[in-house]
Design a protein around this motif. Structure first.
Motif, PDB file in Angstrom:
ATOM      1  N   GLU A  10     -12.499  -1.116  -2.982  1.00  0.00           N
ATOM      2  CA  GLU A  10     -11.528  -1.501  -1.958  1.00  0.00           C
ATOM      3  C   GLU A  10     -10.695  -0.454  -1.557  1.00  0.00           C
ATOM      4  N   LYS A  11     -10.568  -0.331  -0.166  1.00  0.00           N
ATOM      5  CA  LYS A  11      -9.422   0.813   0.303  1.00  0.00           C
ATOM      6  C   LYS A  11      -8.643  -0.128   1.324  1.00  0.00           C
ATOM      7  N   LEU A  12      -7.379   0.005   1.114  1.00  0.00           N
ATOM      8  CA  LEU A  12      -6.488  -0.441   2.098  1.00  0.00           C
ATOM      9  C   LEU A  12      -6.009   0.809   3.240  1.00  0.00           C
ATOM     10  N   PRO A  13      -6.065   0.773   4.313  1.00  0.00           N
ATOM     11  CA  PRO A  13      -5.565   1.751   5.139  1.00  0.00           C
ATOM     12  C   PRO A  13      -4.174   2.023   5.107  1.00  0.00           C
ATOM     13  N   LEU A  14      -3.712   3.294   5.151  1.00  0.00           N
ATOM     14  CA  LEU A  14      -2.324   3.533   5.306  1.00  0.00           C
ATOM     15  C   LEU A  14      -1.929   3.572   6.829  1.00  0.00           C
ATOM     16  N   PRO A  15      -0.698   2.998   6.975  1.00  0.00           N
ATOM     17  CA  PRO A  15      -0.276   2.814   8.357  1.00  0.00           C
ATOM     18  C   PRO A  15       0.234   4.363   8.983  1.00  0.00           C
ATOM     19  N   PRO A  16       0.142   4.121  10.363  1.00  0.00           N
ATOM     20  CA  PRO A  16       0.555   5.589  10.921  1.00  0.00           C
ATOM     21  C   PRO A  16       1.535   6.149  10.280  1.00  0.00           C
ATOM     22  N   ASP A  44       4.408  21.567  -3.102  1.00  0.00           N
ATOM     23  CA  ASP A  44       4.954  21.658  -1.793  1.00  0.00           C
ATOM     24  C   ASP A  44       5.150  20.560  -1.278  1.00  0.00           C
ATOM     25  N   LEU A  45       6.192  19.897  -1.045  1.00  0.00           N
ATOM     26  CA  LEU A  45       6.493  18.625  -0.478  1.00  0.00           C
ATOM     27  C   LEU A  45       6.535  18.702   0.941  1.00  0.00           C
ATOM     28  N   GLY A  46       6.407  19.681   1.564  1.00  0.00           N
ATOM     29  CA  GLY A  46       6.482  19.745   2.928  1.00  0.00           C
ATOM     30  C   GLY A  46       5.702  19.059   3.686  1.00  0.00           C
ATOM     31  N   LYS A  47       4.161  18.404   3.031  1.00  0.00           N
ATOM     32  CA  LYS A  47       3.727  17.592   3.892  1.00  0.00           C
ATOM     33  C   LYS A  47       4.163  15.981   3.928  1.00  0.00           C
ATOM     34  N   TYR A  48       5.306  15.858   3.340  1.00  0.00           N
ATOM     35  CA  TYR A  48       5.847  14.590   3.205  1.00  0.00           C
ATOM     36  C   TYR A  48       7.043  14.403   3.979  1.00  0.00           C
ATOM     37  N   LYS A  49       7.421  15.562   4.746  1.00  0.00           N
ATOM     38  CA  LYS A  49       8.585  15.857   5.847  1.00  0.00           C
ATOM     39  C   LYS A  49       8.583  14.737   6.894  1.00  0.00           C
ATOM     40  N   GLY A  50       9.664  13.943   6.681  1.00  0.00           N
ATOM     41  CA  GLY A  50       9.876  12.898   7.886  1.00  0.00           C
ATOM     42  C   GLY A  50       9.072  11.671   7.725  1.00  0.00           C
ATOM     43  N   LYS A  51       8.106  11.679   6.726  1.00  0.00           N
ATOM     44  CA  LYS A  51       7.069  10.658   6.649  1.00  0.00           C
ATOM     45  C   LYS A  51       7.553   9.361   5.712  1.00  0.00           C
ATOM     46  N   THR A  52       7.015   8.447   5.822  1.00  0.00           N
ATOM     47  CA  THR A  52       7.257   7.160   4.641  1.00  0.00           C
ATOM     48  C   THR A  52       6.313   7.413   3.700  1.00  0.00           C
ATOM     49  N   VAL A  53       6.496   7.562   2.566  1.00  0.00           N
ATOM     50  CA  VAL A  53       5.720   8.044   1.337  1.00  0.00           C
ATOM     51  C   VAL A  53       5.434   6.994   0.585  1.00  0.00           C
ATOM     52  N   GLN A  54       4.213   6.409   0.342  1.00  0.00           N
ATOM     53  CA  GLN A  54       4.073   5.402  -0.547  1.00  0.00           C
ATOM     54  C   GLN A  54       3.264   6.002  -1.961  1.00  0.00           C
ATOM     55  N   LYS A  76      11.001  10.204   4.804  1.00  0.00           N
ATOM     56  CA  LYS A  76      11.905   9.296   5.684  1.00  0.00           C
ATOM     57  C   LYS A  76      12.167   8.228   4.825  1.00  0.00           C
ATOM     58  N   SER A  77      11.152   7.740   4.168  1.00  0.00           N
ATOM     59  CA  SER A  77      11.699   6.839   3.012  1.00  0.00           C
ATOM     60  C   SER A  77      10.420   6.823   1.887  1.00  0.00           C
ATOM     61  N   VAL A  78      10.665   5.912   0.943  1.00  0.00           N
ATOM     62  CA  VAL A  78       9.695   5.999  -0.165  1.00  0.00           C
ATOM     63  C   VAL A  78       9.441   4.577  -0.478  1.00  0.00           C
ATOM     64  N   GLY A  83      -0.357  -3.356  -6.784  1.00  0.00           N
ATOM     65  CA  GLY A  83      -1.685  -3.494  -6.887  1.00  0.00           C
ATOM     66  C   GLY A  83      -2.290  -4.688  -5.772  1.00  0.00           C
ATOM     67  N   ASP A  84      -1.417  -5.430  -5.554  1.00  0.00           N
ATOM     68  CA  ASP A  84      -2.021  -6.710  -4.549  1.00  0.00           C
ATOM     69  C   ASP A  84      -1.644  -6.261  -3.125  1.00  0.00           C
ATOM     70  N   GLY A  85      -1.205  -5.133  -2.897  1.00  0.00           N
ATOM     71  CA  GLY A  85      -1.097  -4.453  -1.397  1.00  0.00           C
ATOM     72  C   GLY A  85       0.128  -4.740  -0.805  1.00  0.00           C
ATOM     73  N   LYS A  86       1.110  -5.224  -1.673  1.00  0.00           N
ATOM     74  CA  LYS A  86       2.638  -5.576  -1.175  1.00  0.00           C
ATOM     75  C   LYS A  86       3.275  -4.275  -1.501  1.00  0.00           C
ATOM     76  N   THR A  87       4.358  -3.823  -0.693  1.00  0.00           N
ATOM     77  CA  THR A  87       5.159  -2.673  -0.981  1.00  0.00           C
ATOM     78  C   THR A  87       6.633  -3.030  -1.190  1.00  0.00           C
ATOM     79  N   VAL A  88       7.202  -2.167  -2.065  1.00  0.00           N
ATOM     80  CA  VAL A  88       8.471  -2.357  -2.513  1.00  0.00           C
ATOM     81  C   VAL A  88       9.193  -1.226  -2.062  1.00  0.00           C
ATOM     82  N   GLU A  89      10.401  -1.199  -0.787  1.00  0.00           N
ATOM     83  CA  GLU A  89      11.071   0.109  -0.552  1.00  0.00           C
ATOM     84  C   GLU A  89      11.951   0.390  -1.671  1.00  0.00           C
ATOM     85  N   ILE A  90      11.931   1.747  -2.051  1.00  0.00           N
ATOM     86  CA  ILE A  90      12.602   2.276  -3.224  1.00  0.00           C
ATOM     87  C   ILE A  90      13.797   2.861  -2.555  1.00  0.00           C
ATOM     88  N   TRP A  91      13.849   3.426  -1.335  1.00  0.00           N
ATOM     89  CA  TRP A  91      14.885   3.931  -0.184  1.00  0.00           C
ATOM     90  C   TRP A  91      14.354   4.187   0.944  1.00  0.00           C
TER      91      TRP A  91
END
Length: 91
Positions: A10-16, A44-54, A76-78, A83-91
């Motif tokens: 099972e795969k869940l799409p990542l939002p844009p 190299d953390l540059g690929k995460y610049k300005g993005k929401t990281v899951q 931008k945020s983390v 496992g159930d697909g829900k997310t918890v915002e760290i910051w």
């Protein structure tokens, strides 16, 4: 389109604008916080610049804290993806 693997079948799409950090894969061969810090410093953390990281994957609480701290000021945020697909915002 990028996908977040929830289970082998099972795969869940990542939002844009979201990027996946797979802690389970990144932590292979790492057994303590100091090793993880050293590996993060070399990553190299540059690929995460300005993005929401899951962050997903198996890991100790300290591992999520180290990764989210290293992404501060880059991402931008983390979010932690449960496992159930829900997310918890760290910051």
């Amino acid at each position: 389109m990028k996908f977040l693997v929830k289970a082998p079948h099972e795969k869940l799409p990542l939002p844009p604008g979201h990027e996946l950090f797979d802690l389970g894969i990144f932590m292979e061969g790492i057994s303590d916080a100091e090793e993880l810090r050293k590996k993060m410093e070399k990553e190299d953390l540059g690929k995460y610049k300005g993005k929401t990281v899951q962050i997903r994957g198996c890991g100790a609480t300290w591992a999520y804290m180290i990764v989210s701290h290293q992404l501060e000021g880059i991402a931008k945020s983390v979010l932690f993806r449960l496992g159930d697909g829900k997310t918890v915002e760290i910051w």
